[in-house]
Design an enzyme around this catalytic site. Structure first.
Site, PDB file in Angstrom:
ATOM      1  N   GLU A   7      -6.550 -24.711  -4.973  1.00 28.44           N
ATOM      2  CA  GLU A   7      -5.474 -24.206  -5.829  1.00 28.44           C
ATOM      3  C   GLU A   7      -5.512 -22.694  -5.971  1.00 28.44           C
ATOM      4  O   GLU A   7      -4.483 -22.052  -6.088  1.00 28.44           O
ATOM      5  CB  GLU A   7      -5.560 -24.868  -7.208  1.00 28.44           C
ATOM      6  CG  GLU A   7      -4.480 -24.395  -8.151  1.00 28.44           C
ATOM      7  CD  GLU A   7      -4.323 -25.304  -9.353  1.00 28.44           C
ATOM      8  OE1 GLU A   7      -3.983 -24.777 -10.409  1.00 28.44           O
ATOM      9  OE2 GLU A   7      -4.526 -26.518  -9.217  1.00 28.44           O
ATOM     10  N   LYS A   8      -6.714 -22.135  -5.945  1.00 31.17           N
ATOM     11  CA  LYS A   8      -6.857 -20.692  -6.150  1.00 31.17           C
ATOM     12  C   LYS A   8      -8.094 -20.211  -5.421  1.00 31.17           C
ATOM     13  O   LYS A   8      -8.974 -21.014  -5.062  1.00 31.17           O
ATOM     14  CB  LYS A   8      -6.918 -20.368  -7.636  1.00 31.17           C
ATOM     15  CG  LYS A   8      -8.010 -21.101  -8.392  1.00 31.17           C
ATOM     16  CD  LYS A   8      -8.036 -20.703  -9.844  1.00 31.17           C
ATOM     17  CE  LYS A   8      -6.974 -21.390 -10.661  1.00 31.17           C
ATOM     18  NZ  LYS A   8      -7.255 -22.832 -10.867  1.00 31.17           N
ATOM     19  N   ASP A 102      -6.121 -28.496  -8.715  1.00 32.41           N
ATOM     20  CA  ASP A 102      -6.779 -28.890  -9.957  1.00 32.41           C
ATOM     21  C   ASP A 102      -6.457 -30.350 -10.272  1.00 32.41           C
ATOM     22  O   ASP A 102      -5.388 -30.852  -9.901  1.00 32.41           O
ATOM     23  CB  ASP A 102      -6.321 -27.994 -11.116  1.00 32.41           C
ATOM     24  CG  ASP A 102      -7.053 -26.669 -11.124  1.00 32.41           C
ATOM     25  OD1 ASP A 102      -8.028 -26.521 -10.363  1.00 32.41           O
ATOM     26  OD2 ASP A 102      -6.651 -25.776 -11.890  1.00 32.41           O
ATOM     27  N   ASP A 104      -4.948 -32.347 -12.201  1.00 36.44           N
ATOM     28  CA  ASP A 104      -3.947 -32.644 -13.217  1.00 36.44           C
ATOM     29  C   ASP A 104      -2.582 -32.720 -12.550  1.00 36.44           C
ATOM     30  O   ASP A 104      -2.450 -32.548 -11.340  1.00 36.44           O
ATOM     31  CB  ASP A 104      -3.970 -31.606 -14.352  1.00 36.44           C
ATOM     32  CG  ASP A 104      -3.654 -30.198 -13.878  1.00 36.44           C
ATOM     33  OD1 ASP A 104      -3.331 -30.011 -12.685  1.00 36.44           O
ATOM     34  OD2 ASP A 104      -3.720 -29.265 -14.695  1.00 36.44           O
ATOM     35  N   TYR A 320     -13.650 -27.335 -16.333  1.00 34.14           N
ATOM     36  CA  TYR A 320     -12.212 -27.056 -16.288  1.00 34.14           C
ATOM     37  C   TYR A 320     -11.625 -26.978 -17.698  1.00 34.14           C
ATOM     38  O   TYR A 320     -11.730 -27.923 -18.477  1.00 34.14           O
ATOM     39  CB  TYR A 320     -11.515 -28.165 -15.502  1.00 34.14           C
ATOM     40  CG  TYR A 320     -10.035 -27.985 -15.354  1.00 34.14           C
ATOM     41  CD1 TYR A 320      -9.517 -27.017 -14.505  1.00 34.14           C
ATOM     42  CD2 TYR A 320      -9.139 -28.777 -16.066  1.00 34.14           C
ATOM     43  CE1 TYR A 320      -8.152 -26.850 -14.361  1.00 34.14           C
ATOM     44  CE2 TYR A 320      -7.776 -28.621 -15.928  1.00 34.14           C
ATOM     45  CZ  TYR A 320      -7.285 -27.656 -15.074  1.00 34.14           C
ATOM     46  OH  TYR A 320      -5.934 -27.486 -14.944  1.00 34.14           O
ATOM     47  N   ARG A 322      -8.367 -26.418 -18.975  1.00 35.76           N
ATOM     48  CA  ARG A 322      -7.015 -26.822 -19.387  1.00 35.76           C
ATOM     49  C   ARG A 322      -6.962 -28.336 -19.603  1.00 35.76           C
ATOM     50  O   ARG A 322      -6.116 -29.031 -19.053  1.00 35.76           O
ATOM     51  CB  ARG A 322      -5.992 -26.393 -18.343  1.00 35.76           C
ATOM     52  CG  ARG A 322      -5.874 -24.887 -18.167  1.00 35.76           C
ATOM     53  CD  ARG A 322      -5.016 -24.544 -16.959  1.00 35.76           C
ATOM     54  NE  ARG A 322      -4.942 -23.119 -16.738  1.00 35.76           N
ATOM     55  CZ  ARG A 322      -3.897 -22.351 -17.030  1.00 35.76           C
ATOM     56  NH1 ARG A 322      -2.821 -22.888 -17.574  1.00 35.76           N
ATOM     57  NH2 ARG A 322      -3.899 -21.059 -16.784  1.00 35.76           N
TER      58      ARG A 322
END
Length: 660
Positions: A7-8, A102, A104, A320, A322
């Site tokens: 993702e990043k 991620d 989610d 993580y 969030r």
């Protein structure tokens, strides 16, 4: 070659470090043996603007609304074109692909939409990384899943993005246009989460403004009992003039009673005594941490999110962040005796708490059944060098570590007493609490508890030593601040009037998500609908006018909370996107039918007369307004939020950044 798409960049680096072959840095990716590890930069793609579907939408016209794409299009974000080119080149040469977004809904979307946009048609495996420590990433690499298992999660996120676009684009254009007709020369953005949050603040501000303080009266009596003294409060019965909260509104009965009480005798008529056990507070979700950090350290919700991201990505000290979950996997319990002492040995306070912890204890926090895509925030086990952390980073790390350490402390045990006395045929009540086992409590507060009541026996005599009538005054509700507004968003059912909907919403995640709540508050502040007054959040005149001009249904939380419920059902494969979007379009048509310039004019006139702060000045007609399609919530990533750019690039004068 195997291609892993993270993702990043920070996640890509963590994955590379967990591979057996050392990685070499390339342009836009890492190479480790037969594996390439590349990355997204948050969302590489965004919803196409209206004029992409039809050039006439460059000009805003009420007659064109609602704008509903028949075939949805995505387009590269301007700052992401280089990385898209890298992924396109790698995908052409890759033999297999691993999705490492991620864990989610939004993490599933942003990698998968890039793979589909770039034309990958092969099988995709799913890598789920909960924290960035090498052992955790290595375990995750050994437990790859078929990405098709997460198709429903992707479709739910895609439906969210499209629904937010429809809602934000159409209502923002409509209300900005009627605002112009009414003489307001600025953007009036409407969003399915942002606007109900603004509505909460507007209604609270009005409750405060309309509040009229009223006096009420309380009577207490100091009593002598067999083994000591205590203070008891009068419980006036319903024959007295009471308000809805049982407070006495007329001083005369209280004054009369006080004159008779000194020296009067009575007895203890009712005695309730209970031994209670209270488990430690659960580990934090992001929103729960934002509430506590605002209260304890005065941090805004956005600041808490940013600091947590730093602790997760830069320092790799927490899992993580969030997360909407407050439970931990059972596997973490087995590792805690090793990871927690390692994580906390750099801080004397945390180390002292670790020394007194009993790692044989297992609290209710360790529950696989209550862990979904995420688990609660927890230390990763990497030692925190407190000298290298900012004050905010250190404060938040201590809070996160403390709530996990507390799971290895005994329950708080108290002995609670409620005693009711009858004196002069009137009832008086006293309450006391004795701590038998402090358990986890000293980790959270060092405040002394109120002294317990003396030993009591039902029926024993009591004599009044002194009595007083105190005049008090009702107080208005407190204005919202970051902590209370985040808490309201988490527990939105309390603000829902319909009892059926309230019952339904008690089990949902509330208004917004863990990832978006901080950004929503910052968006309302940036757009001039809210201002910070010291620690309080207050609605501006513009904010009041916008809420007054909208249909009530658009300003209340029921719709967006029910949206989240349906999106969750989609993610669980219990609902489908098409009926949801069809119903939304019908709903939009009804809302657009209520757009009224005369109503807007009345709302603006009323706002000018309110005692509310001014919004920042809007651009004058004819001036250009520089805008960006990037989210004001996060400069790097729009995470499970609302729609991005809602206007055409040629309509620079009043083009909104986002309609959310």
């Amino acid at each position: 070659m195997r291609l892993i798409v993270a993702e990043k960049p920070s996640l890509a680096r963590a994955i590379a470090e967990a591979l057996p072959t050392p990685a070499t840095r390339r342009e836009g990716y890492l190479e480790a043996g037969d594996t390439w590890i590349s990355w997204c930069l948050g969302h590489l793609l965004e919803q196409a603007p209206p004029e992409r579907y039809d050039p006439r939408y460059k000009q805003w016209r009420l007659d064109d609304l609602p704008i509903v794409p028949q075939r949805w299009e995505l387009m590269p974000r301007s700052q992401a074109r280089g990385q898209i080119a890298v992924l396109r080149k790698l995908l052409k040469q890759a033999s297999s692909v691993i999705h490492a977004g991620d864990p989610d809904r939004e993490g599933q979307l942003l990698v998968q939409e890039a793979l589909e946009y770039l034309g990958w048609r092969g099988r995709v495996e799913r890598l789920l990384v909960q924290d960035l420590n090498r052992p955790a990433v290595a375990r995750a690499l050994g437990n790859l899943e078929d990405n098709e298992r997460y198709r429903a999660l992707y479709e739910a996120a895609q439906a969210r993005a499209r629904a937010d676009w429809l809602y934000g684009i159409n209502l923002t254009r409509a209300w900005t246009l009627i605002g112009r007709q009414a003489g307001y020369d600025g953007l009036l953005s409407v969003g399915r989460v942002q606007t109900p949050v603004l509505g909460l603040v507007v209604r609270r501000d009005r409750e405060i403004a309309a509040f009229e303080p009223k006096p009420f009266y309380v009577v207490w009596a100091d009593l002598e009992v067999a083994e000591g003294r205590l203070r008891a409060w009068w419980l006036p019965d319903e024959s007295q003039p009471l308000d809805e909260q049982g407070r006495l509104l007329d001083p005369r009965p209280a004054q009369k009673l006080v004159q008779q009480l000194p020296g009067a005798s009575g007895h203890l008529s009712e005695l309730e005594q209970k031994r209670k056990r209270q488990a430690a507070p659960l580990p934090y979700s992001l929103s729960a941490l934002q509430v506590d950090a605002a209260r304890r350290h005065g941090l805004s919700a956005k600041r808490v999110l940013d600091v947590c991201q730093s602790l997760y990505e830069r320092h790799q000290l927490i899992t993580y962040p969030r997360s909407d979950c407050r439970y931990l996997p059972r596997a973490h319990h087995r590792e805690a005796a090793r990871t927690l002492p390692s994580a906390c040995r750099g801080d004397s306070t945390l180390s002292a708490w670790i020394d007194a912890a009993d790692f044989n204890l297992r609290s209710k926090a360790w529950d696989d059944a209550k862990v979904g895509a995420h688990h609660a925030l927890a230390p990763t086990g990497r030692t925190a060098d407190m000298n290298k952390l900012s004050q905010d980073e250190a404060n938040l790390f201590r809070l996160i570590a403390r709530n996990v350490i507390a799971q290895f402390y005994p329950a708080l045990e108290t002995f609670e007493t409620q005693a009711t006395f009858v004196i002069l045929e009137e009832r008086f009540q006293a309450k006391g609490r004795e701590i038998l086992e402090p358990g986890w409590k000293p980790l959270f507060t060092t405040r002394d508890e109120a002294p317990p009541l003396p030993p009591l026996t039902r029926g024993e005599p009591a004599k009044v030593l002194d009595a007083t009538c105190e005049e008090k005054e009702t107080r208005p509700p407190e204005p919202f601040n970051d902590a209370s507004l985040i808490k309201a968003m988490m527990n939105i059912a309390r603000y829902v009037e319909d009892p059926e909907v309230r019952r339904t919403l008690r089990d949902t995640d509330g208004l917004g998500t863990e990832a978006t709540r901080a950004g929503i508050l910052e968006t309302l502040l940036t757009r001039g609908y809210l201002v910070r007054d010291k620690k309080a959040l207050r609605a501006t005149r513009t904010g009041h006018a916008l809420i007054d001009s909208l249909p009530a249904a658009a300003t209340r939380p029921e719709r967006t909370a029910l949206w989240e419920q349906r999106l969750s059902a989609m993610a669980d494969n219990q609902d489908a996107p098409a009926p949801f979007l069809t119903a939304l379009v019908a709903d939009l048509q009804g809302l657009l039918g209520e757009a009224s310039a005369s109503r807007m004019n009345d709302a603006l006139r009323a706002a000018r007369q309110r005692e509310a702060p001014e919004a920042p000045a809007s651009p004058k007609r004819g001036t250009k307004r520089r805008t960006s399609s990037r989210s004001t919530a996060s400069p790097r990533r729009r995470k499970s939020g609302e729609s991005a750019s809602s206007t055409s690039s040629s309509n620079r004068r009043r083009k909104p950044k986002r309609s959310s």
